[in-house]
Design a protein around this motif. Structure first.
Motif, PDB file in Angstrom:
ATOM      1  N   GLU A 122      44.158  43.466  44.213  1.00 23.90           N
ATOM      2  CA  GLU A 122      43.408  43.104  45.424  1.00 23.90           C
ATOM      3  C   GLU A 122      44.283  42.961  46.667  1.00 23.90           C
ATOM      4  O   GLU A 122      43.792  43.107  47.783  1.00 23.90           O
ATOM      5  CB  GLU A 122      42.661  41.788  45.188  1.00 23.90           C
ATOM      6  CG  GLU A 122      41.430  41.965  44.349  1.00 23.90           C
ATOM      7  CD  GLU A 122      40.700  40.651  44.090  1.00 23.90           C
ATOM      8  OE1 GLU A 122      39.492  40.704  43.803  1.00 23.90           O
ATOM      9  OE2 GLU A 122      41.347  39.583  44.178  1.00 23.90           O
ATOM     10  N   ARG A 142      36.295  42.784  38.233  1.00 22.97           N
ATOM     11  CA  ARG A 142      37.667  42.353  38.518  1.00 22.97           C
ATOM     12  C   ARG A 142      38.282  41.840  37.225  1.00 22.97           C
ATOM     13  O   ARG A 142      37.569  41.384  36.342  1.00 22.97           O
ATOM     14  CB  ARG A 142      37.674  41.211  39.542  1.00 22.97           C
ATOM     15  CG  ARG A 142      36.997  41.541  40.840  1.00 22.97           C
ATOM     16  CD  ARG A 142      36.584  40.293  41.622  1.00 22.97           C
ATOM     17  NE  ARG A 142      37.722  39.653  42.278  1.00 22.97           N
ATOM     18  CZ  ARG A 142      38.081  38.386  42.104  1.00 22.97           C
ATOM     19  NH1 ARG A 142      37.394  37.603  41.304  1.00 22.97           N
ATOM     20  NH2 ARG A 142      39.123  37.887  42.736  1.00 22.97           N
ATOM     21  N   MET A 154      40.948  44.780  41.174  1.00 20.14           N
ATOM     22  CA  MET A 154      39.528  45.048  41.408  1.00 20.14           C
ATOM     23  C   MET A 154      39.264  46.513  41.097  1.00 20.14           C
ATOM     24  O   MET A 154      40.093  47.384  41.379  1.00 20.14           O
ATOM     25  CB  MET A 154      39.131  44.710  42.840  1.00 20.14           C
ATOM     26  CG  MET A 154      39.718  45.586  43.907  1.00 20.14           C
ATOM     27  SD  MET A 154      38.986  45.120  45.499  1.00 20.14           S
ATOM     28  CE  MET A 154      39.363  46.582  46.467  1.00 20.14           C
TER      29      MET A 154
END
Ligand SMILES: CC(C)(COP(=O)(O)OP(=O)(O)OC[C@H]1O[C@@H](n2cnc3c(N)ncnc32)[C@H](O)[C@@H]1OP(=O)(O)O)[C@@H](O)C(=O)NCCC(=O)NCCS
Length: 160
Positions: A122, A142, A154
């Motif tokens: 992320e 995720r 993610m």
């Protein structure tokens, strides 16, 4: 620079290149260097392009030198799981990342894949911006990285 698939017999060279990627950008990958060091020679060799392979690895090459890599494996439901994208720091910003993704998509289409999916950390803004530009969108799924549970991957996907 030519993007080509890994050839039979190049498993050991792939392993070495992949370990360089893990040293350069450990935050970008689900598995740690220690985990990947334990992968067998036969497993590395499975990334070579063969007619029956359910997975493939591409390298960006010039004059026998590798500048980037990315691979994928094909799931039974028509999803391509992409993995291992890395471009040498000195070669970044010259669209090698995009060319590697194009190669994966072309291979996937030829095998009947309908979706391409992968996880990206992320906090990896450069990679996420590239994937968004190429039409990938977060799926909502995720998961923490096995290599560093403080970081979260993610999933991004797009129909191909
Ligand atoms: C993500 C990565 C593969 C992109 O490779 P690349 O060959 O540079 O990709 P491209 O040239 O196609 O696109 C890179 C984009 O990042 C931008 N960029 C940001 N920082 C940059 C930098 N320090 N150097 C070069 N380009 C940079 C480029 O301008 C380009 O933007 P654009 O898409 O608007 O043109 C590469 O940065 C990398 O290997 N990072 C470390 C490992 C990693 O994060 N892998 C992804 C795992 S999901």
């Amino acid at each position: 620079v030519e993007v080509r698939s890994l050839r039979v017999g190049e498993g050991a060279r792939l392993r070495e290149f992949r370990l360089r990627a893990l040293d350069d950008a450990p935050h970008a990958y689900y598995w740690s260097r220690a985990a990947e060091e334990a992968i067998t020679a036969a497993e590395w060799e499975r990334w070579a392009d063969t007619p029956t392979a359910d997975r493939i690895m591409f390298v960006a090459e010039r004059d026998d030198e590798w500048f980037g890599m990315a691979g994928c494996s094909l799931r039974g439901d028509g999803t391509l799981d992409a993995t291992g994208m890395w471009v040498l720091p000195s070669a970044r910003g010259r669209s090698l990342g995009e060319l590697l993704i194009d190669a994966i998509i072309a291979w996937g289409r030829s095998r009947g894949a309908t979706t391409m999916e992968f996880a990206v950390t992320e906090t990896n803004e450069v990679a996420i911006a590239l994937y968004r530009r190429l039409g990938f969108a977060p799926t909502g799924k995720r998961r923490p990285l096995a290599s560093n549970p403080d970081l979260t991957g993610m999933f991004m996907a797009k129909p191909i």
